[in-house]
Design a protein around this motif. Structure first.
Motif, PDB file in Angstrom:
ATOM      1  N   LEU A 104      -0.913  -5.725   0.340  1.00 17.67           N
ATOM      2  CA  LEU A 104      -2.305  -5.933  -0.223  1.00 17.67           C
ATOM      3  C   LEU A 104      -2.895  -7.362  -0.127  1.00 17.67           C
ATOM      4  O   LEU A 104      -3.922  -7.574   0.206  1.00 17.67           O
ATOM      5  N   LYS A 154      -9.395  -3.688  -3.366  1.00 13.94           N
ATOM      6  CA  LYS A 154      -8.357  -2.822  -3.348  1.00 13.94           C
ATOM      7  C   LYS A 154      -8.362  -1.808  -4.295  1.00 13.94           C
ATOM      8  O   LYS A 154      -9.345  -1.780  -5.228  1.00 13.94           O
ATOM      9  N   CYS A 188       0.727  -1.024  -0.078  1.00 13.93           N
ATOM     10  CA  CYS A 188      -0.030   0.356  -0.064  1.00 13.93           C
ATOM     11  C   CYS A 188       0.874   1.180  -0.063  1.00 13.93           C
ATOM     12  O   CYS A 188       1.739   1.451   0.680  1.00 13.93           O
ATOM     13  N   CYS A 191      -4.561  -0.672   0.003  1.00 11.87           N
ATOM     14  CA  CYS A 191      -5.036  -2.250   0.568  1.00 11.87           C
ATOM     15  C   CYS A 191      -6.687  -1.875   0.832  1.00 11.87           C
ATOM     16  O   CYS A 191      -7.259  -2.982   1.370  1.00 11.87           O
ATOM     17  N   ASP A 192      -7.261  -0.900   0.410  1.00 10.94           N
ATOM     18  CA  ASP A 192      -8.897  -0.846   0.807  1.00 10.94           C
ATOM     19  C   ASP A 192      -9.190   0.576  -0.272  1.00 10.94           C
ATOM     20  O   ASP A 192      -8.635   1.526  -0.289  1.00 10.94           O
ATOM     21  N   SER A 196      -9.365  -4.142   4.809  1.00  9.77           N
ATOM     22  CA  SER A 196      -7.951  -4.214   5.642  1.00  9.77           C
ATOM     23  C   SER A 196      -7.723  -3.121   6.988  1.00  9.77           C
ATOM     24  O   SER A 196      -7.264  -3.380   7.926  1.00  9.77           O
TER      25      SER A 196
END
Length: 178
Positions: free
Chosen positions: A53, A60, A46, A75-76, A130
Motif C-alpha cells: 500500500l 486506501k 493489499c 491499495c485503492d 494505485s
C-alpha cells in the motif's frame, strides 16, 4: 403496582442505566464505540493483489469483517468498493474505513482514517490511484467539492456509490487506443 414491585424498579432501572453506560465504552473499556482502523506500514499488503500500500498514491481502504479481527486492506478505494458492493458479498462487515484526502497527502497518504459510511466521495476525477482511476474519499463534503472543482468528478455520499462506478479494469474497457 404492589409495594414489592415498586422496590425492585429502582434496581432494574439502575441496571439498565449501567448497561447503557458500559456499552458506550466499547470493546474492552477502551472508550471506542467499535472497531478502529489499523494504520498501514511499509509491509502492509493489499488483500486482493499483494501490492504494498505505501508504494502507491491515492486513498486506501480497509474492511473489518465480523469473522476476522484483522482488517483486509485495499491499495485503492476503487478496489474497496468493488469488493464491498459485490452482490455476492455475504460476509458480515463490522467496519469500513477510508483515508480522508482532505487531510492526507495524495502522493503518500498516511493516517487520516475515517468511517467510510460517513465519508464523501469524488467519482471520475483526473487523479489516479494505485490501479489507475480511483475514488477520492473525504471526511468533509466541502473538501470533496473543492477537490472536484480542481480535478473534476462528481461528489457523492457513501450511499451514492454504486457497483457500476467501482470497476476494476483500470479504465481499459473505455480505452479506445487499445
Amino acid at each position: 403496582m404492589t409495594h414489592r414491585t415498586s422496590r425492585r424498579m429502582p434496581g432494574v432501572l439502575v441496571g439498565l442505566i449501567a448497561a447503557v453506560l458500559l456499552s458506550a465504552c466499547g470493546p474492552s473499556g477502551t472508550g471506542q464505540s467499535g472497531p478502529v482502523a489499523v494504520e498501514i506500514d511499509r509491509n502492509t499488503a493489499c488483500s486482493l493483489d499483494g501490492m504494498l500500500l505505501s508504494d502507491y498514491p491515492g486513498p486506501k481502504g480497509q474492511i473489518i469483517y465480523a469473522d476476522k479481527p484483522d482488517p483486509e486492506f485495499f491499495c485503492d478505494t476503487m478496489e474497496l468498493f468493488a469488493i464491498y458492493l459485490k452482490p455476492e458479498q455475504v460476509r458480515a462487515v463490522r467496519a469500513v474505513f477510508v483515508q480522508d484526502m482532505g487531510k492526507a497527502d495524495w502522493d503518500a497518504p498516511k493516517d487520516g482514517w475515517i468511517d467510510a459510511k460517513t465519508a464523501w466521495y469524488v467519482i471520475g476525477s483526473s487523479r489516479q490511484g494505485s490501479m489507475g482511476p480511483t475514488i477520492g474519499s473525504f471526511g468533509q463534503e466541502a473538501d470533496a467539492r473543492k477537490f472536484a472543482e480542481k480535478y473534476g468528478g462528481k461528489v457523492l455520499p457513501f450511499s451514492g456509490v454504486t457497483p457500476d462506478m467501482a470497476v476494476l479494469d483500470g479504465g481499459a474497457l473505455h480505452d479506445s487506443k487499445m
